[in-house]
Scaffold this motif. Structure first.
Motif, short mmCIF file in Angstrom:
data_model
loop_
_atom_site.label_atom_id
_atom_site.label_comp_id
_atom_site.label_asym_id
_atom_site.label_seq_id
_atom_site.Cartn_x
_atom_site.Cartn_y
_atom_site.Cartn_z
N ASN A 175 28.07 41.85 38.43
CA ASN A 175 28.98 41.74 37.29
C ASN A 175 29.79 40.45 37.27
O ASN A 175 30.28 40.04 36.22
CB ASN A 175 29.90 42.96 37.23
N SER A 176 29.92 39.78 38.42
CA SER A 176 30.61 38.49 38.42
C SER A 176 29.83 37.44 37.64
O SER A 176 30.42 36.44 37.19
CB SER A 176 30.85 38.01 39.86
N VAL A 177 28.52 37.63 37.47
CA VAL A 177 27.75 36.71 36.65
C VAL A 177 28.27 36.72 35.22
O VAL A 177 28.35 35.67 34.56
CB VAL A 177 26.25 37.08 36.70
N LEU A 178 28.63 37.90 34.72
CA LEU A 178 29.21 37.99 33.37
C LEU A 178 30.49 37.18 33.28
O LEU A 178 30.73 36.46 32.30
CB LEU A 178 29.47 39.46 33.03
N ILE A 179 31.33 37.26 34.32
CA ILE A 179 32.57 36.49 34.35
C ILE A 179 32.26 34.98 34.32
O ILE A 179 32.89 34.22 33.59
CB ILE A 179 33.39 36.84 35.60
N ASP A 180 31.30 34.56 35.12
CA ASP A 180 30.95 33.14 35.17
C ASP A 180 30.44 32.65 33.81
O ASP A 180 30.77 31.53 33.39
CB ASP A 180 29.89 32.90 36.24
N LYS A 181 29.66 33.47 33.14
CA LYS A 181 29.17 33.10 31.81
C LYS A 181 30.31 33.01 30.80
O LYS A 181 30.36 32.11 29.96
CB LYS A 181 28.14 34.13 31.34
N MET A 182 31.26 33.95 30.89
CA MET A 182 32.42 33.92 29.99
C MET A 182 33.25 32.66 30.25
O MET A 182 33.69 31.99 29.31
CB MET A 182 33.27 35.17 30.19
#
Length: 378
Positions: A175-182
C-alpha cells in the motif's frame, strides 16, 4: 510538511519483513470508491488483497478449540444463541440486530443522542451475556468498550450493511506504493522531517512554524494530523468551544503489531491452523501468505488495553512476552519463531494511536464540529 522521514503516515508497507506486511492499514475494500478513483488517477495498480483464512484456532478460557468444535466446547461459556457464534463475530451480531442507522451520516444525527452511550451498556440492553461482553472486549479495535460510544460500533455495522461490498484489494507491491504514486502527482515540494509546532492564521495568510525554526506561509493551510497529535500544535487564534474540546479529548485506539517470522511450519507439527483468536494478551494472529499460499510471516495484532500494557515494556521484553505466551498456548512454536519487527501506533509520536473511536457522548456533541474550518486553517 511531513514530520516523519517517510510519507504515508498510518499507511506503511514493511519492505524489510518477509512477505512485506502492512504496518498500518492492511486492506482496501472495493467499496472505497474515492480511494480507488485516486489510485486510478495516479496510476497505482490494485490487485487482490489478503484473503480470509478458512480455519481458525480459538484459545479461550485456557483451552485450544477449532472453529468447528467451538459450539459444543467446554471453553464456550456463552449463553443461548451466542453459543453458535465464534468470539470475533459477537460484536457484529449484536450491533447488526435492529440497526437504527439508516444512512452513512445517520450516526452523527442528534436524533440518536440517546444511544451515544457506553458500548457495553448498549450490548447488555441487546441481551449480551457477561461472557459475551468479556470476549467482545478482548479485541474490539478500540481501547475499551466501556469507554467507547455505541454509535461508533453501530456506524461500522451500518457500513457493512450498506456498502457495496466486493473484494478486498491492495496496491500491487504494498500500500505504500499508492502513497508514492500520490506523492509523485503533487505539484510543488514535499518536505519530510519537518514536524509542525505552530500554525498562525493571519488576516491574509497562514504561517506555519516547524521544529527546526523554519517558517512557511500560504493563503490557507490544510492539516491532516490525527487529533492526538494536533493537540500538541499551538494554533493561533486558539480553537474555541466544542471544536477545542474535540481536538483535546477525542481518544485514539492503541494498536501494536508484532511481525512473527516462522523458522519452521509449526502448524504442520501440531496440526492446528496458523490463524488464531485468543482471550490472552496476544489477542489475534493472522498469517500473511505469498501468491503460492506459503506463510511468510504471522502478524500478531493487539489493541486497546493489552497494547497499552505491552507498549509500556522495553521492546525486547515485549518480544519475549509475546513469544512466551504463544509458546504456552502452542508449544510447537517454541524456538521456531522470532519477532522480526514491532510497529506500535500508540507509541508513534506522529500518530499516538491508530484512529479515533469516540467516547460516549462525543459522537453527537463533537463529531459534527471538530473538523470545521477554523479561520484559514482546514
Amino acid at each position: 510538511l511531513e514530520a516523519r522521514d517517510r510519507l504515508g503516515g498510518r499507511v506503511h508497507t514493511l519492505n524489510d519483513v518477509p512477505g512485506r506486511p502492512e504496518g498500518g492499514g492492511p486492506v482496501i475494500s472495493e467499496s472505497y470508491e474515492r480511494l480507488l478513483r485516486i489510485a486510478a488517477a495516479v496510476g497505482a495498480e490494485m490487485g487482490p488483497g489478503p484473503g480470509f483464512e478458512p480455519q481458525l484456532l480459538l484459545h479461550v478460557n485456557g483451552l485450544n478449540v477449532t472453529g468447528e468444535q467451538w459450539a459444543a466446547s467446554a471453553a464456550n461459556g456463552l449463553a443461548g444463541p451466542e453459543k453458535q457464534l465464534l468470539p470475533p463475530l459477537l460484536l457484529g451480531y449484536y450491533t447488526s440486530q435492529d440497526l437504527p442507522l439508516s444512512g452513512f451520516e445517520d450516526w452523527i444525527s442528534p436524533s440518536h443522542a440517546n444511544i451515544d452511550i457506553p458500548l457495553d451498556e448498549y450490548l447488555r440492553q441487546r441481551g449480551a451475556s457477561d461472557e459475551a461482553i468479556r470476549l467482545i472486549n478482548v479485541a474490539p479495535n478500540t481501547n475499551e468498550i466501556a469507554t467507547t460510544s455505541a454509535l461508533w460500533a453501530l456506524r461500522n455495522a451500518q457500513r457493512r450493511r450498506d456498502s457495496k461490498g466486493g473484494r478486498i484489494v491492495a496496491a500491487v507491491g504494498g500500500n505504500s506504493v499508492l502513497i508514492d504514486k500520490m506523492a509523485g502527482a503533487i505539484r510543488g515540494s514535499i518536505l519530510t522531517g519537518h514536524p509542525v509546532t505552530a500554525v498562525r492564521s493571519l488576516d491574509d495568510r497562514v504561517e506555519i512554524e516547524c521544529e527546526d525554526g523554519s517558517v512557511h506561509d500560504g493563503e490557507f493551510c490544510v492539516m491532516t494530523l490525527p487529533l492526538s497529535v494536533l493537540r500538541g500544535v499551538q494554533i493561533t487564534p486558539a480553537l474555541q468551544g466544542l471544536q477545542k474540546e474535540g481536538v483535546e479529548q477525542i481518544p485514539y485506539t492503541a494498536i501494536t503489531k508484532y511481525f512473527i517470522v516462522p523458522r519452521e511450519p509449526f502448524w504442520e507439527q501440531d496440526g492446528l491452523p496458523p490463524s488464531m483468536w485468543t482471550d490472552t494478551i496476544i489477542e489475534r494472529l493472522f498469517p500473511i501468505r505469498d501468491a503460492e499460499g506459503r506463510v511468510q510471516n504471522i502478524t500478531c495484532w493487539v489493541d486497546g488495553a493489552n497494547a497499552q500494557t505491552l507498549d509500556a515494556l522495553p521492546e525486547e521484553e515485549q518480544k519475549a512476552r509475546v513469544l512466551e505466551e504463544l509458546a504456552r498456548i502452542r508449544p510447537a512454536t517454541t524456538d521456531k519463531v522470532e519477532v522480526a519487527k514491532i510497529v506500535s501506533w500508540g507509541r508513534d509520536p506522529w500518530a499516538k494511536g491508530a484512529y479515533a473511536h469516540y467516547a460516549p457522548g462525543q459522537v453527537t456533541r463533537l463529531k459534527p464540529v471538530v473538523a470545521a474550518p477554523w479561520q484559514r486553517i482546514h
